[in-house]
Design a protein around this motif. Structure first.
Motif, mmCIF file in Angstrom:
data_model
loop_
_atom_site.group_PDB
_atom_site.id
_atom_site.type_symbol
_atom_site.label_atom_id
_atom_site.label_comp_id
_atom_site.label_asym_id
_atom_site.label_seq_id
_atom_site.Cartn_x
_atom_site.Cartn_y
_atom_site.Cartn_z
ATOM 1 N N LEU A 1 0.844 -1.191 0.000
ATOM 2 C CA LEU A 1 0.000 0.000 0.000
ATOM 3 C C LEU A 1 0.878 1.237 0.000
ATOM 4 C CD1 LEU A 1 -2.864 1.243 0.233
ATOM 5 C CD2 LEU A 1 -2.542 1.219 2.714
ATOM 6 N N PRO A 2 0.837 2.034 -1.072
ATOM 7 C CA PRO A 2 1.648 3.259 -1.119
ATOM 8 C C PRO A 2 1.049 4.351 -0.242
ATOM 9 C CG PRO A 2 0.314 3.067 -3.113
ATOM 10 C CD PRO A 2 0.073 1.813 -2.320
ATOM 11 N N ALA A 3 1.391 4.316 1.031
ATOM 12 C CA ALA A 3 0.839 5.282 1.982
ATOM 13 C C ALA A 3 1.952 5.706 2.933
ATOM 14 C CB ALA A 3 -0.330 4.665 2.754
ATOM 15 N N PRO A 4 1.839 6.878 3.544
ATOM 16 C CA PRO A 4 2.829 7.305 4.544
ATOM 17 C C PRO A 4 2.867 6.323 5.711
ATOM 18 C CG PRO A 4 1.402 9.140 3.883
ATOM 19 C CD PRO A 4 0.797 7.898 3.298
ATOM 20 N N ILE A 5 4.056 6.134 6.274
ATOM 21 C CA ILE A 5 4.162 5.183 7.371
ATOM 22 C C ILE A 5 3.424 5.682 8.610
ATOM 23 C CG2 ILE A 5 6.360 4.298 6.522
ATOM 24 C CD1 ILE A 5 7.734 5.889 8.758
ATOM 25 N N THR A 6 3.199 6.977 8.708
ATOM 26 C CA THR A 6 2.463 7.513 9.855
ATOM 27 C C THR A 6 1.019 7.045 9.857
ATOM 28 O OG1 THR A 6 3.895 9.474 9.656
ATOM 29 C CG2 THR A 6 2.032 9.642 11.161
ATOM 30 N N VAL A 7 0.499 6.632 8.711
ATOM 31 C CA VAL A 7 -0.867 6.118 8.643
ATOM 32 C C VAL A 7 -1.041 4.932 9.584
ATOM 33 C CG1 VAL A 7 -2.460 4.847 7.158
ATOM 34 C CG2 VAL A 7 -1.429 6.955 6.348
#
Length: 303
Positions: free
Chosen positions: A121-127
């Motif tokens: 999933l290409p998402a910020p790790i803070t998610v």
């Protein structure tokens, strides 16, 4: 022979440097903008955990209620405290402690547990951190039912000023000042995010960190004034300023608990708790942003 051109080809553009504070701030900002994503995932985590259960998430409330009742009854007898004032004290403290415990223990494995999502999933790790913190907030919301029940039962006692044995500060009585627990809890949540980010990155690289923290956190619980009161230390000393009081004052968890618990019980908030928590917030977020600046891009390889 083919004639060679003397025109130089343009150099390939350099890859943007990912080790910048701008990228670290952008990761946090973009994760906040995707709150529908981590909010939905956090809610699904609770539904999945109690799938096919008859009473579902109410097991969270039942577990918290029985634990708080058992601890309150036991330690009220050990420390010779009135159950009508000591049980609300233990209940409020244990609810806040349970939130901090969940953030610290699950925060160390937040990236390890989300290995599949991080890789696909290409998402910020803070998610993933916000998802975990949101899940703990929902757990705390369920546990607040226990606090409401206890306060309702002992409301006639709590609305009158009282003094716990050994406590030099008299409680002014439960009032609208209890709403000050809201900004206090918001500050605790802000700190929960940086703790999960920092410990999560370190633990992903060094897998020995999670079991070490899990073992150490049990010791922190008994050293934190949750099931005992700071006044107990004063009773066995010559005065309030004795070195034994440092057991509580040097424990950062005590200050996080107190900025929320004090207004919940009608106690006057001491300004030095806010100073300590504010300083920890600044230092903690600085360390977390430095860790994200240097190692954010490596998390997907470490998992």
């Amino acid at each position: 022979m083919q004639p060679t051109s003397t025109v130089e080809r343009p150099a390939a553009p350099l890859a943007p440097n990912s080790r910048t504070f701008a990228r670290a701030f952008a990761d946090v900002r973009d994760a906040w903008r995707q709150r529908e994503l981590w909010g939905h995932l956090g809610w699904q985590d609770i539904k999945q955990r109690y799938r096919r259960s008859i009473i579902g998430p109410l097991w969270i409330t039942i577990s918290m209620g029985t634990t708080a009742l058992a601890l309150g009854l036991l330690y009220s007898q050990l420390f010779n405290q009135q159950i009508s004032t000591f049980l609300p004290y233990v209940t409020a403290g244990f609810i806040i402690w349970n939130f901090i415990l969940g953030v610290v223990t699950e925060g160390t494995e937040v990236f390890i547990a989300n290995e599949g999502l991080i890789k696909h999933l290409p998402a910020p790790i803070t998610v993933h951190v916000l998802r975990m913190v949101w899940r703990q907030v929902l757990f705390l919301a369920h546990n607040l039912i226990v606090y409401v029940v206890v306060v309702t039962i002992f409301f006639p006692t709590l609305i009158e000023p009282y003094q716990m044995e050994g406590d030099p500060v008299t409680q002014p009585g439960l009032s609208w000042m209890a709403l000050m627990a809201i900004p206090g809890f918001v500050l605790v949540v802000v700190n929960a995010v940086w703790m999960a980010l920092l410990f999560g990155i370190i633990s992903t690289r060094f897998r020995d960190i999670p079991p070490v923290i899990s073992s150490f956190i049990n010791l922190v619980f008994f050293m934190t004034p949750i099931v005992w009161h700071v006044g107990v230390l004063n009773k066995v000393t010559d005065g309030e300023g004795s070195w034994r009081t440092l057991i509580a004052e040097l424990n950062p968890i005590f200050h996080f608990v107190e900025i929320v618990r004090a207004p919940m019980l009608g106690h006057a908030q001491d300004w030095h708790h806010w100073v300590v928590v504010g300083a920890i917030t600044v230092v903690g977020w600085t360390l977390a942003l430095v860790a994200m600046r240097n190692y954010r891009a490596r998390v997907s390889y470490w998992v």
